[in-house]
Write a protein that holds these residues in place. Structure first.
Motif: not given
Ligand code: GLC
Length: 425
Positions: A202-220
């Protein structure tokens, strides 16, 4: 808590219950595992017993550990052993990909009832074309606040995490100066377990930092916005949050907030009727809002949570078990659970039901928060999700305890997750 002890305990309870069930000549004996946070177990039992009475079957409710992480470990042990003890499993929204092989396809038993539910959750629960679980309730992280304290000290509900930090600190200090030495600004789920994954995401996504691994399976995860989010969170410990928060799950946070010792709390909707209940010391002074944004440019984000019902492939009463699932996930039962326990329905029409909205007004006000909640990366990481999450909550916990900087922890996490992804999620 040791899984072995839990298995031992539930096996004992089951033996007793099965013996009792044996006395009833007809009907199936179904056992269902339910969560036990707050009033959850009682509400589950009431529903299951109503079904048993209506159908002439009998039902046993088995309580499971509060921590989602411990619950998964217990389920994996039981299911790996092919145990027939539990027919219906309450499973987390992040587990269909991990546990799918142990559950039957429910579609043939639902009379199309799944079409009434949020499509995204039905899709989440469909693995290789099989509906392995029916949506039971959904949820998202929320910001609870003390409306009386905000008013008394002249503050608005904060809209950014930075503002939350300042308001929490100011009210905490003012209350302490008035003699309430126990007062803290903010409590949340800081223990190293799945709940911290939800909070930190929640903190990270609120800052625009994504969701750990994106929908394509890439680590972000290694990005400056994620670093900034965790850096802010690391300032909270001992400043606006007690050191003990590093070991808090949902119920510990609620305990502190509900006893009147915190200005803000991050929690799920289930805490609302309890904190606002007649016997709560803060009854009538509890407000609920969307979680703050990460700065003016950020966004309001709550992590998508929620629980499903699945029928074990090892159950000897699959048809009756599926019928219990059909009943518990139905419109009427979801309505009852929404009204008595603030369990968010997974049937959109219930968000327009006046009785539901009267009981839980924020279901209407915060509807967008629920439908736009950020999903944990359990779809792209499939069977590996729990290991991904464990790496993430460990890294986040290290930043909160101060044993690693956010920059270092996220750089290391990126490498660890990339190694994992190279072996295939
Ligand atoms: C809540 C959510 C669930 C999440 C858990 C973490 O129970 O519904 O999805 O995994 O909290 O503690």
């Amino acid at each position: 808590m040791h899984v072995r002890t839990l298995i031992g305990a539930s096996a004992l309870a089951l033996t007793a219950a099965l013996a009792a069930g044996g006395a009833q000549a007809q009907g199936a004996s179904i056992s269902i595992s339910c969560g036990a946070l707050g009033q959850e177990l009682d509400i589950c039992r009431d529903g299951a017993e109503a079904w048993a009475e209506a159908t002439g079957n009998s039902v046993t409710v088995v309580s499971t550990p509060n921590s989602s992480t411990e619950r998964l470990a217990l389920y994996q042990q039981l299911l790996a052993a092919g145990a027939a003890d539990i027919d219906v499993f309450q499973i987390d929204v992040i587990w269909p990909g991990i546990l799918a092989d142990h559950f039957i396809d429910l579609a043939p038993f639902m009379d199309g009832q799944q079409d009434e539910h949020f499509e995204a959750i039905v899709e989440n629960n469909t693995i290789e074309g099989r509906l392995v679980a029916m949506p039971w309730f959904t949820d998202a992280g929320l910001l609870y606040y003390r409306s009386d304290l905000l008013e008394k000290h002249g503050f608005e509900v904060p809209t950014t995490w930075q503002e939350m930090t300042e308001t929490a600190r100011a009210i905490q200090e003012a209350e302490r100066a008035e003699g309430n030495s126990q007062m803290w600004g903010f409590v949340f789920q800081g223990r190293a377990y799945e709940g911290l994954t939800c909070n930190a995401l929640e903190w990270i996504d609120a800052f625009g930092g994504g969701s750990i691994v994106n929908a394509e399976g890439e680590v972000t995860i290694d990005n400056p916005n994620a670093v900034a989010a965790l850096e802010l969170a690391s300032t909270w410990i001992g400043y606006i949050a007690p050191e003990g928060v590093l070991n808090y799950a949902e119920e510990e946070a609620r305990g502190v907030f509900q006893s009147g010792n915190a200005v803000f709390m991050r929690n799920w909707p289930y805490a609302y009727p309890l904190a606002n209940g007649a016997d709560s010391p803060i009854s009538g002074n509890v407000g609920v809002a969307a979680l703050p944004k990460g700065g003016e440019e950020g966004k309001n984000t709550g992590t998508l949570g929620g629980w499903q019902l699945a029928v074990s492939r090892y159950s000897e009463e699959q048809e009756a078990a599926a019928d219990l699932v059909r009943y518990l996930t139905s419109y009427e039962e979801q309505k009852r659970r929404a009204i008595v326990g603030a369990y968010n329905p997974t049937i959109a029409a219930l968000y327009e039901d006046q009785e539901v909205l009267d009981a839980v007004p924020f279901f209407g006000d915060l509807y967008d928060t629920f439908v736009n909640a950020v999903a944990r990366p359990s779809r792209p990481t499939g069977e590996s999700y729990n290991r991904v999450s464990a790496e993430f909550w460990e890294a986040s916990h290290n930043v909160l305890t101060g044993s690693e900087t956010a920059e270092q922890a996220l750089a290391d996490l990126q490498s660890a997750l990339e190694r994992m992804s190279r072996r295939g999620w």
